[in-house]
Design a protein around this motif. Sequence first.
Motif, mmCIF file in Angstrom:
data_model
loop_
_atom_site.group_PDB
_atom_site.id
_atom_site.type_symbol
_atom_site.label_atom_id
_atom_site.label_comp_id
_atom_site.label_asym_id
_atom_site.label_seq_id
_atom_site.Cartn_x
_atom_site.Cartn_y
_atom_site.Cartn_z
ATOM 1 N N VAL A 145 -6.912 0.909 5.859
ATOM 2 C CA VAL A 145 -5.511 0.553 6.041
ATOM 3 C C VAL A 145 -5.447 -0.962 6.163
ATOM 4 O O VAL A 145 -6.207 -1.565 6.921
ATOM 5 C CB VAL A 145 -4.936 1.222 7.311
ATOM 6 C CG1 VAL A 145 -3.523 0.742 7.577
ATOM 7 C CG2 VAL A 145 -5.006 2.734 7.185
ATOM 8 N N HIS A 146 -4.544 -1.575 5.404
ATOM 9 C CA HIS A 146 -4.451 -3.032 5.393
ATOM 10 C C HIS A 146 -3.119 -3.507 5.960
ATOM 11 O O HIS A 146 -2.083 -2.895 5.738
ATOM 12 C CB HIS A 146 -4.594 -3.572 3.961
ATOM 13 C CG HIS A 146 -5.980 -3.417 3.427
ATOM 14 N ND1 HIS A 146 -6.908 -4.415 3.513
ATOM 15 C CD2 HIS A 146 -6.597 -2.368 2.830
ATOM 16 C CE1 HIS A 146 -8.049 -4.003 2.985
ATOM 17 N NE2 HIS A 146 -7.882 -2.756 2.563
ATOM 18 N N GLN A 180 0.834 -1.200 0.000
ATOM 19 C CA GLN A 180 0.000 0.000 0.000
ATOM 20 C C GLN A 180 0.871 1.253 0.000
ATOM 21 O O GLN A 180 2.083 1.180 0.141
ATOM 22 C CB GLN A 180 -0.946 -0.023 1.188
ATOM 23 C CG GLN A 180 -0.262 -0.139 2.536
ATOM 24 C CD GLN A 180 -1.214 -0.582 3.624
ATOM 25 O OE1 GLN A 180 -2.406 -0.472 3.481
ATOM 26 N NE2 GLN A 180 -0.682 -1.085 4.714
ATOM 27 N N ASP A 181 0.245 2.409 -0.113
ATOM 28 C CA ASP A 181 0.992 3.658 -0.178
ATOM 29 C C ASP A 181 1.592 4.006 1.197
ATOM 30 O O ASP A 181 1.237 3.433 2.223
ATOM 31 C CB ASP A 181 0.127 4.793 -0.721
ATOM 32 C CG ASP A 181 -1.104 5.095 0.142
ATOM 33 O OD1 ASP A 181 -1.134 4.704 1.324
ATOM 34 O OD2 ASP A 181 -2.026 5.726 -0.392
ATOM 35 N N GLU A 182 2.504 4.973 1.175
ATOM 36 C CA GLU A 182 3.244 5.354 2.382
ATOM 37 C C GLU A 182 2.344 5.820 3.527
ATOM 38 O O GLU A 182 2.542 5.388 4.677
ATOM 39 C CB GLU A 182 4.272 6.441 2.038
ATOM 40 C CG GLU A 182 5.220 6.780 3.167
ATOM 41 C CD GLU A 182 6.256 5.701 3.456
ATOM 42 O OE1 GLU A 182 6.813 5.729 4.550
ATOM 43 O OE2 GLU A 182 6.494 4.839 2.589
ATOM 44 N N PRO A 183 1.327 6.660 3.287
ATOM 45 C CA PRO A 183 0.456 7.071 4.414
ATOM 46 C C PRO A 183 -0.247 5.874 5.078
ATOM 47 O O PRO A 183 -0.364 5.826 6.301
ATOM 48 C CB PRO A 183 -0.557 8.022 3.763
ATOM 49 C CG PRO A 183 0.153 8.569 2.569
ATOM 50 C CD PRO A 183 1.004 7.427 2.071
ATOM 51 N N ALA A 184 -0.712 4.917 4.299
ATOM 52 C CA ALA A 184 -1.373 3.743 4.883
ATOM 53 C C ALA A 184 -0.370 2.900 5.657
ATOM 54 O O ALA A 184 -0.677 2.390 6.737
ATOM 55 C CB ALA A 184 -2.051 2.920 3.795
ATOM 56 N N LEU A 185 0.835 2.745 5.118
ATOM 57 C CA LEU A 185 1.883 2.000 5.808
ATOM 58 C C LEU A 185 2.183 2.640 7.163
ATOM 59 O O LEU A 185 2.252 1.955 8.187
ATOM 60 C CB LEU A 185 3.149 1.946 4.947
ATOM 61 C CG LEU A 185 4.376 1.310 5.590
ATOM 62 C CD1 LEU A 185 4.139 -0.168 5.864
ATOM 63 C CD2 LEU A 185 5.581 1.505 4.693
ATOM 64 N N MET A 186 2.330 3.960 7.179
ATOM 65 C CA MET A 186 2.636 4.663 8.426
ATOM 66 C C MET A 186 1.474 4.547 9.423
ATOM 67 O O MET A 186 1.698 4.386 10.619
ATOM 68 C CB MET A 186 2.955 6.139 8.145
ATOM 69 C CG MET A 186 4.182 6.331 7.231
ATOM 70 S SD MET A 186 5.665 5.513 7.834
ATOM 71 C CE MET A 186 6.013 6.484 9.257
ATOM 72 N N ALA A 187 0.237 4.614 8.931
ATOM 73 C CA ALA A 187 -0.921 4.471 9.818
ATOM 74 C C ALA A 187 -0.926 3.093 10.470
ATOM 75 O O ALA A 187 -1.191 2.964 11.668
ATOM 76 C CB ALA A 187 -2.216 4.698 9.028
#
Length: 164
Positions: free
Chosen positions: A114-115, A87-94
């Motif tokens: 978020v996955h 997934q994208d960086e914001p989802a990874l950080m979340a």
Amino acid sequence: MLLPGHGTRPEDLLDVTLEDWQRVVQEQADALRRDVAQVYLGGFSTGANLALDYAYAHPDVAGLVLFSPADPLYGEQGSLRICWNGQDEPALMACERGEPVWYSDWGYREAGKVHARLTFNPYFDWQGEVIAGVMGGSDPHAGEPPMETHRVPREDDQEGSHAL
């Protein structure tokens, strides 16, 4: 190796015991020791649990490669999660901040969610109840999947994602 009762017909599992599987792992590890200096074991699901169990009793096992073992560190109640899921960086950080996640297969994305990697079988307890019912002679369809697990259909296949 293929565990006794696996990869054939479901009824082939009826006369197989845990001890049968443990014996096969012991035999295969012994055979491997005759050919190599260091023994590494691996397994998927039940095989991963058997390899881990064997390694606990045999400290000379040099390493393990385990896919989907029953591991209390991961899963719905676990303290760890695998956030890198394509997934994208914001989802990874979340995910890494510990925000609520949906567990799914690698690369599955859904807007606004978020996955984390699906590292457990969300139907394990239910499947165990069905197997126990079959082995005990009761109605194998009496159990229902746990309520906290939700199946979300995917367009590209039927695997879905599982919410927590």
